[in-house]
Design an enzyme around this catalytic site. Sequence first.
Site, PDB file in Angstrom:
ATOM      1  N   ASP A 112       0.843  -1.200   0.000  1.00 23.82           N
ATOM      2  CA  ASP A 112       0.000   0.000   0.000  1.00 23.82           C
ATOM      3  C   ASP A 112       0.877   1.247   0.000  1.00 23.82           C
ATOM      4  OD1 ASP A 112      -2.112  -1.727   0.433  1.00 23.82           O
ATOM      5  OD2 ASP A 112      -2.017  -1.465   2.618  1.00 23.82           O
TER       6      ASP A 112
HETATM    7  N1  URA Z   1      -0.906  -5.916   4.082  1.00 26.49           N
HETATM    8  C1  URA Z   1      -1.403  -4.652   4.086  1.00 26.49           C
HETATM    9  O1  URA Z   1      -2.395  -4.391   4.746  1.00 26.49           O
HETATM   10  N2  URA Z   1      -0.765  -3.715   3.382  1.00 26.49           N
HETATM   11  C2  URA Z   1       0.360  -3.950   2.670  1.00 26.49           C
HETATM   12  O2  URA Z   1       0.899  -3.045   2.038  1.00 26.49           O
HETATM   13  C3  URA Z   1       0.850  -5.265   2.678  1.00 26.49           C
HETATM   14  C4  URA Z   1       0.202  -6.218   3.394  1.00 26.49           C
END
Ligand code: URA
Length: 249
Positions: A112
């Site tokens: 993310d």
């Molecule tokens: N899980 C998440 O919530 N975000 C990420 O970026 C990777 C794994």
Amino acid sequence: MAARSAELPQGERLQKVLAVRGWGSRRVCEDMIAAGRVTVNGQVAVLGRRVDVEADSVEVDGVPIGTKPGLVYYLLNKPEGVVTTAHDPQGRPTVVQIVPAEPRVYPVGRLDVGTEGLLLLTNDGDLAHRLAHPSHGVEKEYLAEVSGSPGTGAVRRLRDGVELDDGMTAPAKVSQPSPGVLRITIHEGRNRQVRRMCEAVGHPVQRLVRVRIGPLRDAQLSPGAWRELTQAEVRSLVESAAGDTRPIR
Ligand code: URA
């Protein structure tokens, strides 16, 4: 070393070792061996040769088999605020702008925009495809700073599996190295999975950092920095994508 492996009747067939590392089908690899392009410990190999992958040094056209020619593998410590796409319509900085433009590489999986930590970028589409496939079960380990201090019940729920809107999560490895910090290891790759898991047990994530992808770790790589994988790391990654989780030698 060569003598040791020659005595090992259970060594792996050379064409299989080459094929697993992506040098082509077994038939293609047999042809490469027959053509004299493959050496084991500096000596041209013959068809039928078995090798000890831990001890023998195997090369194709003088290139160690850990890496295929033209392929690059970068490990990036993604900073917060950088997006894991090749192009961002909103004009935010992207991970591919941090690494060399040529040869063109693509991120394997995604983090993310708010998540930090290790991200692999490569032009090895075959390996990327295999790593991204959940059935290969390559582990990803995260450190999550969460609101509050999860109790044993919340930790147990995270471990056993949490009901999310896209179904139950698979069992996870979860520990709490310090109050409010969770170390979570999963092998699925669902969208925002760790954030949604923590939220589901009442402890939303404040900060999320990926600290391991399968065999790859690097606590020295600072945010925004990247490096090429070593041959041993590439080999180990290929093996873990094939279901072999032995650590890097
Ligand atoms: N899980 C998440 O919530 N975000 C990420 O970026 C990777 C794994």
